[in-house]
Design a protein around this motif. Structure first.
Motif, PDB file in Angstrom:
ATOM      1  N   SER A  44      84.188 -78.621  -4.204  1.00 28.62           N
ATOM      2  CA  SER A  44      82.829 -78.127  -4.430  1.00 28.62           C
ATOM      3  C   SER A  44      81.799 -79.248  -4.324  1.00 28.62           C
ATOM      4  O   SER A  44      80.597 -78.986  -4.261  1.00 28.62           O
ATOM      5  CB  SER A  44      82.715 -77.458  -5.801  1.00 28.62           C
ATOM      6  OG  SER A  44      83.156 -78.337  -6.819  1.00 28.62           O
ATOM      7  N   MET A  45      82.257 -80.512  -4.291  1.00 32.58           N
ATOM      8  CA  MET A  45      81.340 -81.647  -4.136  1.00 32.58           C
ATOM      9  C   MET A  45      82.086 -82.802  -3.473  1.00 32.58           C
ATOM     10  O   MET A  45      83.231 -83.079  -3.821  1.00 32.58           O
ATOM     11  CB  MET A  45      80.784 -82.088  -5.495  1.00 32.58           C
ATOM     12  CG  MET A  45      79.799 -83.264  -5.403  1.00 32.58           C
ATOM     13  SD  MET A  45      79.236 -83.851  -7.038  1.00 32.58           S
ATOM     14  CE  MET A  45      78.258 -82.462  -7.587  1.00 32.58           C
ATOM     15  N   SER A  65      78.439 -79.326  -2.201  1.00 33.46           N
ATOM     16  CA  SER A  65      77.415 -80.371  -2.196  1.00 33.46           C
ATOM     17  C   SER A  65      77.947 -81.645  -1.548  1.00 33.46           C
ATOM     18  O   SER A  65      79.106 -82.011  -1.738  1.00 33.46           O
ATOM     19  CB  SER A  65      76.958 -80.689  -3.625  1.00 33.46           C
ATOM     20  OG  SER A  65      76.410 -79.536  -4.238  1.00 33.46           O
ATOM     21  N   GLN A  94      74.622 -78.236   0.218  1.00 33.42           N
ATOM     22  CA  GLN A  94      73.541 -78.866  -0.521  1.00 33.42           C
ATOM     23  C   GLN A  94      73.694 -80.386  -0.364  1.00 33.42           C
ATOM     24  O   GLN A  94      74.756 -80.933  -0.668  1.00 33.42           O
ATOM     25  CB  GLN A  94      73.604 -78.472  -1.993  1.00 33.42           C
ATOM     26  CG  GLN A  94      73.516 -76.954  -2.200  1.00 33.42           C
ATOM     27  CD  GLN A  94      73.648 -76.589  -3.668  1.00 33.42           C
ATOM     28  OE1 GLN A  94      72.666 -76.504  -4.382  1.00 33.42           O
ATOM     29  NE2 GLN A  94      74.862 -76.368  -4.132  1.00 33.42           N
ATOM     30  N   ILE A 166      71.430 -85.813  -8.591  1.00 26.36           N
ATOM     31  CA  ILE A 166      72.233 -84.643  -8.221  1.00 26.36           C
ATOM     32  C   ILE A 166      71.673 -83.393  -8.882  1.00 26.36           C
ATOM     33  O   ILE A 166      71.506 -82.351  -8.242  1.00 26.36           O
ATOM     34  CB  ILE A 166      73.704 -84.846  -8.608  1.00 26.36           C
ATOM     35  CG1 ILE A 166      74.323 -85.991  -7.799  1.00 26.36           C
ATOM     36  CG2 ILE A 166      74.496 -83.562  -8.370  1.00 26.36           C
ATOM     37  CD1 ILE A 166      75.735 -86.345  -8.233  1.00 26.36           C
ATOM     38  N   ARG A 167      71.355 -83.501 -10.159  1.00 26.21           N
ATOM     39  CA  ARG A 167      70.840 -82.344 -10.904  1.00 26.21           C
ATOM     40  C   ARG A 167      69.489 -81.859 -10.347  1.00 26.21           C
ATOM     41  O   ARG A 167      69.189 -80.672 -10.397  1.00 26.21           O
ATOM     42  CB  ARG A 167      70.684 -82.700 -12.381  1.00 26.21           C
ATOM     43  CG  ARG A 167      71.948 -82.506 -13.188  1.00 26.21           C
ATOM     44  CD  ARG A 167      72.287 -81.051 -13.266  1.00 26.21           C
ATOM     45  NE  ARG A 167      73.475 -80.785 -14.075  1.00 26.21           N
ATOM     46  CZ  ARG A 167      74.235 -79.734 -13.903  1.00 26.21           C
ATOM     47  NH1 ARG A 167      73.983 -78.887 -12.926  1.00 26.21           N
ATOM     48  NH2 ARG A 167      75.277 -79.526 -14.671  1.00 26.21           N
ATOM     49  N   VAL A 170      70.906 -79.986  -7.003  1.00 26.56           N
ATOM     50  CA  VAL A 170      71.931 -78.969  -7.232  1.00 26.56           C
ATOM     51  C   VAL A 170      71.544 -78.184  -8.476  1.00 26.56           C
ATOM     52  O   VAL A 170      71.796 -78.602  -9.600  1.00 26.56           O
ATOM     53  CB  VAL A 170      73.321 -79.624  -7.396  1.00 26.56           C
ATOM     54  CG1 VAL A 170      74.389 -78.557  -7.606  1.00 26.56           C
ATOM     55  CG2 VAL A 170      73.645 -80.474  -6.179  1.00 26.56           C
ATOM     56  N   LYS A 171      70.906 -77.068  -8.260  1.00 29.49           N
ATOM     57  CA  LYS A 171      70.348 -76.301  -9.383  1.00 29.49           C
ATOM     58  C   LYS A 171      71.388 -75.439 -10.079  1.00 29.49           C
ATOM     59  O   LYS A 171      71.190 -75.008 -11.212  1.00 29.49           O
ATOM     60  CB  LYS A 171      69.213 -75.405  -8.880  1.00 29.49           C
ATOM     61  CG  LYS A 171      68.088 -76.173  -8.178  1.00 29.49           C
ATOM     62  CD  LYS A 171      67.451 -77.203  -9.069  1.00 29.49           C
ATOM     63  CE  LYS A 171      66.299 -77.921  -8.378  1.00 29.49           C
ATOM     64  NZ  LYS A 171      65.714 -78.997  -9.192  1.00 29.49           N
ATOM     65  N   PRO A 174      77.976 -76.578  -8.475  1.00 36.18           N
ATOM     66  CA  PRO A 174      78.350 -76.725  -7.071  1.00 36.18           C
ATOM     67  C   PRO A 174      79.443 -75.747  -6.665  1.00 36.18           C
ATOM     68  O   PRO A 174      80.376 -75.478  -7.420  1.00 36.18           O
ATOM     69  CB  PRO A 174      78.863 -78.177  -6.997  1.00 36.18           C
ATOM     70  CG  PRO A 174      78.196 -78.871  -8.132  1.00 36.18           C
ATOM     71  CD  PRO A 174      78.073 -77.849  -9.214  1.00 36.18           C
ATOM     72  N   ARG A 177      76.503 -71.652  -5.035  1.00 38.48           N
ATOM     73  CA  ARG A 177      75.160 -71.374  -4.546  1.00 38.48           C
ATOM     74  C   ARG A 177      75.168 -71.408  -3.035  1.00 38.48           C
ATOM     75  O   ARG A 177      75.665 -72.341  -2.424  1.00 38.48           O
ATOM     76  CB  ARG A 177      74.173 -72.409  -5.071  1.00 38.48           C
ATOM     77  CG  ARG A 177      72.765 -72.211  -4.551  1.00 38.48           C
ATOM     78  CD  ARG A 177      71.908 -73.385  -5.019  1.00 38.48           C
ATOM     79  NE  ARG A 177      70.550 -73.244  -4.526  1.00 38.48           N
ATOM     80  CZ  ARG A 177      69.801 -74.251  -4.143  1.00 38.48           C
ATOM     81  NH1 ARG A 177      70.280 -75.463  -4.131  1.00 38.48           N
ATOM     82  NH2 ARG A 177      68.574 -74.061  -3.729  1.00 38.48           N
ATOM     83  N   GLN A 179      72.765 -71.408   0.250  1.00 34.84           N
ATOM     84  CA  GLN A 179      71.387 -71.571   0.668  1.00 34.84           C
ATOM     85  C   GLN A 179      71.165 -70.883   2.011  1.00 34.84           C
ATOM     86  O   GLN A 179      72.069 -70.738   2.819  1.00 34.84           O
ATOM     87  CB  GLN A 179      71.053 -73.056   0.799  1.00 34.84           C
ATOM     88  CG  GLN A 179      71.110 -73.798  -0.518  1.00 34.84           C
ATOM     89  CD  GLN A 179      70.809 -75.267  -0.316  1.00 34.84           C
ATOM     90  OE1 GLN A 179      71.171 -75.854   0.677  1.00 34.84           O
ATOM     91  NE2 GLN A 179      70.114 -75.851  -1.272  1.00 34.84           N
TER      92      GLN A 179
END
Length: 285
Positions: A44-45, A65, A94, A166-167, A170-171, A174, A177, A179
């Motif tokens: 996820s990241m 991300s 992201q 990152i925060r 990345v709302k 990870p 979301r 986009q």
């Protein structure tokens, strides 16, 4: 072997706690390509120092991300291939860039060979200038000594500032979301580029450069088409950039006789969609 994150264990623990996820260190030396692809395709990241290994972000699942770390003195805005990859239509990743801003958190290796960032082969004045410089100026890939010196540094990552960056992008957690990126096609390479030198009776040396439009331009409805041309004297680190509207131009400013020039050309759609540079032209006056 180089470009190390010297506090890697601290970073792994902080990311695991902050985002409530398992963290794994992947080594290009210790893992097979297949293993790396399998790990990344379920991640996820992806966090990495700037480098060619980040092309593997193409295997991330949608919604993941990409966190690209840059050493001290290396401006993320000047090195964007992996940002571009992450934001291509259909990738839905992201992207986050973090740069080390603290000179105390960097470890340089001036004594290494030049291709690994060493600068001891340079004059004392140039070494001192590079050591004191706070940002690598724009340059062409990839033999610029200041660029090599900075990119091969090891870095102690300021974990709190990285997590804050990152925060800010990345709302959500990870991986959950997706986009929506604006659809768009990028220009291809310009074709059949050529150059020719000439001299006038007034002893003015000129360099004429011509090229054909990218193959996909005739299929697209693009209102604003420009061409970016870089001209560099062979052996120099600086270059002269030009933005042009047509597929031919004659340059005379700063063109010297009996000199070899390297010329790069690329197409730009609508001011922001940058095509790749065509193969370099070697032009002799």
């Amino acid at each position: 072997m180089n470009r190390l994150i010297v506090n890697e264990a601290e970073l792994l623990l902080a990311l695991a706690q902050e985002f409530q996820m398992k963290t794994i260190t992947v080594s290009l030396e210790d893992h097979s390509f297949g293993d790396i692809v399998r790990l990344i395709s379920n991640a996820s990241m992806l966090v990495s120092m700037h480098g060619a290994q980040l092309v593997l972000s193409m295997f991330l699942p949608k919604g993941a991300s990409v966190v690209e770390l840059f050493p001290y003195g290396v401006n993320p805005d000047h090195y964007t291939p992996y940002k571009t990859l992450a934001t291509l239509p259909g990738m839905e990743l992201q992207y986050v860039a973090w740069q080390n801003k603290e000179v105390a958190n960097t470890i340089a290796y001036p004594e290494r060979p030049w291709e690994q960032g060493g600068i001891i082969h340079l004059g004392a004045g140039e070494q001192e200038r590079i050591m004191k410089s706070k940002e690598v100026p724009r340059h062409l890939c990839c033999r610029n000594p200041e660029w090599l010196f900075r990119i091969y540094q090891d870095t102690k990552v300021d974990v709190s500032s990285l997590i804050q960056v990152i925060r800010s992008v990345v709302k959500t957690k990870p991986g959950f979301r997706k986009q929506k990126w604006a659809n768009g096609l990028y220009p291809g390479k310009v074709r059949e580029s050529r150059c020719q030198a000439s001299s006038s009776e007034a002893s003015v040396t000129k360099l004429s450069v011509t090229w054909h439009i990218p193959w996909n331009l005739k299929y697209l409805k693009v209102r604003d088409v420009k061409y970016e041309v870089w001209i560099q004297e062979q052996g120099e680190n600086t270059y002269m950039p030009y933005i042009l509207s047509y597929q031919n131009h004659t340059f005379s400013e700063n063109i010297k006789p009996s000199t070899t020039y390297l010329v790069w050309i690329r197409c730009i759609f609508n001011k922001t969609l940058l095509g790749p540079f065509a193969e370099v032209l070697v032009c002799k006056t």
